[in-house]
Design a protein around this motif. Structure first.
Motif, PDB file in Angstrom:
ATOM      1  N   ALA A 133       3.636  -3.148   3.893  1.00 20.20           N
ATOM      2  CA  ALA A 133       3.384  -4.538   3.494  1.00 20.20           C
ATOM      3  C   ALA A 133       2.950  -5.319   4.724  1.00 20.20           C
ATOM      4  CB  ALA A 133       4.643  -5.165   2.890  1.00 20.20           C
ATOM      5  N   LYS A 134       2.086  -6.300   4.518  1.00 24.52           N
ATOM      6  CA  LYS A 134       1.602  -7.102   5.646  1.00 24.52           C
ATOM      7  C   LYS A 134       1.356  -8.539   5.205  1.00 24.52           C
ATOM      8  CE  LYS A 134      -3.309  -5.993   5.001  1.00 24.52           C
ATOM      9  NZ  LYS A 134      -4.538  -5.483   5.661  1.00 24.52           N
ATOM     10  N   ASN A 135       1.414  -9.431   6.181  1.00 25.71           N
ATOM     11  CA  ASN A 135       1.061 -10.839   5.995  1.00 25.71           C
ATOM     12  C   ASN A 135       0.363 -11.311   7.266  1.00 25.71           C
ATOM     13  OD1 ASN A 135       3.103 -11.168   7.857  1.00 25.71           O
ATOM     14  ND2 ASN A 135       4.499 -12.249   6.501  1.00 25.71           N
ATOM     15  N   PRO A 136      -0.070 -12.560   7.351  1.00 25.96           N
ATOM     16  CA  PRO A 136      -0.798 -13.007   8.548  1.00 25.96           C
ATOM     17  C   PRO A 136      -0.013 -12.861   9.849  1.00 25.96           C
ATOM     18  CG  PRO A 136      -1.127 -14.553   6.753  1.00 25.96           C
ATOM     19  CD  PRO A 136      -0.108 -13.586   6.280  1.00 25.96           C
ATOM     20  N   ILE A 137       1.301 -12.714   9.790  1.00 27.41           N
ATOM     21  CA  ILE A 137       2.101 -12.587  10.999  1.00 27.41           C
ATOM     22  C   ILE A 137       2.101 -11.160  11.510  1.00 27.41           C
ATOM     23  CG2 ILE A 137       4.349 -13.105  12.037  1.00 27.41           C
ATOM     24  CD1 ILE A 137       2.813 -15.505  10.898  1.00 27.41           C
TER      25      ILE A 137
ATOM     26  N   LEU B 179       0.847  -1.187   0.000  1.00 25.40           N
ATOM     27  CA  LEU B 179       0.000   0.000   0.000  1.00 25.40           C
ATOM     28  C   LEU B 179       0.886   1.240   0.000  1.00 25.40           C
ATOM     29  CD1 LEU B 179      -2.765   1.395   0.274  1.00 25.40           C
ATOM     30  CD2 LEU B 179      -2.499   1.191   2.767  1.00 25.40           C
ATOM     31  N   TRP B 180       0.679   2.118  -1.003  1.00 26.33           N
ATOM     32  CA  TRP B 180       1.447   3.358  -1.114  1.00 26.33           C
ATOM     33  C   TRP B 180       0.608   4.528  -0.597  1.00 26.33           C
ATOM     34  CZ3 TRP B 180       6.455   4.068  -2.177  1.00 26.33           C
ATOM     35  CH2 TRP B 180       7.151   3.058  -2.836  1.00 26.33           C
ATOM     36  N   THR B 181       1.197   5.407   0.213  1.00 28.86           N
ATOM     37  CA  THR B 181       0.544   6.628   0.693  1.00 28.86           C
ATOM     38  C   THR B 181       1.541   7.775   0.635  1.00 28.86           C
ATOM     39  OG1 THR B 181       1.152   6.128   2.991  1.00 28.86           O
ATOM     40  CG2 THR B 181      -1.014   5.375   2.231  1.00 28.86           C
ATOM     41  N   LYS B 182       0.985   9.010   0.690  1.00 33.01           N
ATOM     42  CA  LYS B 182       1.819  10.225   0.692  1.00 33.01           C
ATOM     43  C   LYS B 182       1.371  11.112   1.842  1.00 33.01           C
ATOM     44  CE  LYS B 182       3.244  14.236  -2.080  1.00 33.01           C
ATOM     45  NZ  LYS B 182       2.776  15.302  -1.181  1.00 33.01           N
ATOM     46  N   ASP B 183       2.318  11.429   2.720  1.00 36.24           N
ATOM     47  CA  ASP B 183       2.051  12.296   3.869  1.00 36.24           C
ATOM     48  C   ASP B 183       0.847  11.804   4.673  1.00 36.24           C
ATOM     49  OD1 ASP B 183       4.176  13.921   3.141  1.00 36.24           O
ATOM     50  OD2 ASP B 183       2.916  15.213   1.878  1.00 36.24           O
TER      51      ASP B 183
ATOM     52  N   ASN C  92       1.832   0.156  -9.845  1.00 42.78           N
ATOM     53  CA  ASN C  92       1.762  -1.109 -10.566  1.00 42.78           C
ATOM     54  C   ASN C  92       2.434  -2.174  -9.702  1.00 42.78           C
ATOM     55  OD1 ASN C  92       1.533  -3.165 -12.404  1.00 42.78           O
ATOM     56  ND2 ASN C  92       3.053  -2.355 -13.846  1.00 42.78           N
ATOM     57  N   GLY C  93       1.626  -2.895  -8.929  1.00 35.11           N
ATOM     58  CA  GLY C  93       2.184  -3.895  -8.019  1.00 35.11           C
ATOM     59  C   GLY C  93       2.948  -3.221  -6.893  1.00 35.11           C
ATOM     60  N   ARG C  94       4.244  -3.438  -6.865  1.00 33.65           N
ATOM     61  CA  ARG C  94       5.090  -2.849  -5.825  1.00 33.65           C
ATOM     62  C   ARG C  94       5.790  -1.579  -6.293  1.00 33.65           C
ATOM     63  NH1 ARG C  94       5.468  -6.790  -2.016  1.00 33.65           N
ATOM     64  NH2 ARG C  94       4.956  -8.894  -2.690  1.00 33.65           N
ATOM     65  N   VAL C  95       5.488  -1.119  -7.510  1.00 34.70           N
ATOM     66  CA  VAL C  95       6.200   0.010  -8.115  1.00 34.70           C
ATOM     67  C   VAL C  95       5.291   1.234  -8.173  1.00 34.70           C
ATOM     68  CG1 VAL C  95       7.379   0.843 -10.185  1.00 34.70           C
ATOM     69  CG2 VAL C  95       7.641  -1.537  -9.473  1.00 34.70           C
ATOM     70  N   LEU C  96       5.816   2.390  -7.718  1.00 33.10           N
ATOM     71  CA  LEU C  96       5.138   3.683  -7.820  1.00 33.10           C
ATOM     72  C   LEU C  96       5.911   4.549  -8.803  1.00 33.10           C
ATOM     73  CD1 LEU C  96       3.190   5.945  -7.000  1.00 33.10           C
ATOM     74  CD2 LEU C  96       4.686   6.408  -5.039  1.00 33.10           C
ATOM     75  N   SER C  97       5.231   4.978  -9.894  1.00 33.31           N
ATOM     76  CA  SER C  97       5.855   5.818 -10.923  1.00 33.31           C
ATOM     77  C   SER C  97       5.226   7.203 -10.868  1.00 33.31           C
ATOM     78  CB  SER C  97       5.674   5.207 -12.315  1.00 33.31           C
ATOM     79  OG  SER C  97       6.223   3.903 -12.367  1.00 33.31           O
ATOM     80  N   ILE C  98       6.063   8.241 -10.801  1.00 28.18           N
ATOM     81  CA  ILE C  98       5.599   9.628 -10.790  1.00 28.18           C
ATOM     82  C   ILE C  98       6.236  10.343 -11.978  1.00 28.18           C
ATOM     83  CG2 ILE C  98       5.400  11.746  -9.451  1.00 28.18           C
ATOM     84  CD1 ILE C  98       5.908  10.142  -6.938  1.00 28.18           C
TER      85      ILE C  98
END
Length: 420
Positions: free
Chosen positions: A283-287, A245-249, A262-268
């Motif tokens: 990033a997260k998983n069940p743990i 998950l990508w966020t800004k400020d 696009n997946g794990r890539v953020l293009s500006i």
């Protein structure tokens, strides 16, 4: 082994024997000097096995190998632990001479087993793996390895079996599970003299679950306005993390048209100063979950200015002229430096630098003209005054000088009257 003898002279020779359980033991008794005297083998219970070439005990496992006046050899097949003990070779002289041979039977350790592992193991949990083997005689040795590297800090336990001949040994490996242990091969190796340098090994592959480890990689180390940048979020965890998950400020991406995920890539694309800020990848998983941040600073476009040529002032100028030139040059430089940078491209208008240069040149020429004219007038005025006293400088005394000077004035007046 070492051949054992009773005493000097006519005597039997024997040798200790070691055999693995289930194997075959060969017992040999030799006599160097024998005058047709009989030889006999007997077991630890003093039962006669062979008297010369005659079998005395009905045991199909015992066979004659060689019988002569100088040697009596027999074999015992499928040896068991109960066959262990002291065997006697007797030479029937007067008195009877004997030699002892000890038969050692090695108990083969069973294939080891590793217990205590439950899959999967969470990172930080304590693991206790136990390796156990039974039936060894003497007691076997257990060693632990992790990815072929021996682990020394282990516990060792030895217990005697119910038959009071063999042993059960166990060893415990105690450690905290770490993400670096995921996929590691833990092996338990049993070493024993009965294995002929081929140890028995049990293996266990570890499976460790852990929270994601996140890292952001930038494609541009010095982003400038108008350029593009690609931020890649690398996440490693077990189980495999979900899409990042990508966020800004702390909020959503403000410009989805230019900020594409696009997946794990953020293009500006088409960077500008409004893109400055802190970008977070989570990033997260069940743990559990984890995140990292990247601070984006968009820099101004770097412009290379053309070099400016400075015309030096003339060395013959007066102080006033120099001050005027300096003032004019400073004004021009100020005009250049205070211009709107945005007006450099695509605008047409008066060139203040050119106008300032023209004004400076005009002022310079005017001042030079005034100076030259002043010098010219001053020089001609001195000549006129000198002509009025002409002739006085050659007079021998003051009176003559006055007369000569007056004569000059008379002549001057005459010249004036003549011209009039």
């Amino acid at each position: 082994g070492i051949w054992k003898t009773s005493h000097q002279g006519q005597f039997p020779l024997t040798q200790n024997v070691t055999v693995v359980e289930g194997g075959t033991a060969n017992l040999t008794c030799r006599v160097d000097q024998n005058d047709n005297t009989s030889l006999q083998w007997s077991n630890p219970a003093q039962q006669t096995l062979y008297f010369d070439d005659k079998k005395a005990l009905r045991d199909n496992r015992i066979e004659l190998v060689r019988a002569s006046w100088h040697e009596l050899s027999i074999s015992v097949s499928d040896v068991s632990l109960s066959d262990e003990g002291q065997y006697t070779c007797s030479l029937f002289t007067m008195p009877v001479k004997t030699s002892k041979a000890f038969l050692t039977v090695l108990g083969v350790p069973e294939k080891p087993q590793i217990t205590g592992f439950t899959s999967p193991v969470m990172e930080g949990e304590r693991m206790q793996l136990t390796c156990k083997t039974s039936g060894s005689k003497p007691a076997a040795d257990i060693r632990w390895f992790k990815n072929d590297k021996e682990v020394k800090d282990v516990k060792y336990l030895k217990e005697e079996d119910a038959n009071r001949k063999t042993f059960t040994v166990s060893s415990t490996l105690d450690f905290l599970a770490d993400r670096s242990d995921d996929g590691a091969v833990v092996s338990c190796r049993v070493d024993h003299e009965s294995l002929n340098s081929t140890p028995q090994i049990a293996m266990q592959v570890l499976e460790i679950h852990y929270t994601p480890l996140v890292k952001i990689i930038s494609s541009n180390s010095w982003p400038e306005e108008g350029q593009s940048i690609i931020l890649t979020c690398e996440s490693k965890g077990k189980p495999v993390p979900e899409p990042v998950l990508w966020t800004k400020d702390g909020g959503e991406l403000p410009d989805p048209e230019r900020m594409v995920v696009n997946g794990r890539v953020l293009s500006i694309s088409f960077l500008n100063k409004t893109d400055n800020g802190t970008y977070r990848c989570e990033a997260k998983n069940p743990i559990g979950r984890n995140s990292t941040e990247y601070v984006l600073i968009v820099h101004d476009v770097f412009n290379t200015l053309l070099p400016t040529t400075v015309i030096p002032s003339l060395t013959t100028a007066t102080v006033t002229t120099t001050v005027a030139l300096t003032t004019s040059t400073t004004t021009s430089a100020t005009a250049i430096s205070t211009r709107d940078p945005n007006a450099l491209a695509g605008q047409t208008g008066p060139d203040h630098a050119l106008i300032g240069g023209i004004v400076a040149v005009v002022v310079f020429v005017t001042l030079c003209s005034i100076i030259l004219l002043g010098r010219y007038l001053a020089r001609h005025k001195g000549t006129y005054l000198t002509n009025e006293a002409k002739g006085a400088e050659d007079a021998p005394d003051a009176d003559t000088a006055i007369i000569n000077a007056e004569g000059s004035q008379v002549n001057a007046e005459e010249k004036k009257e003549y011209f009039i």
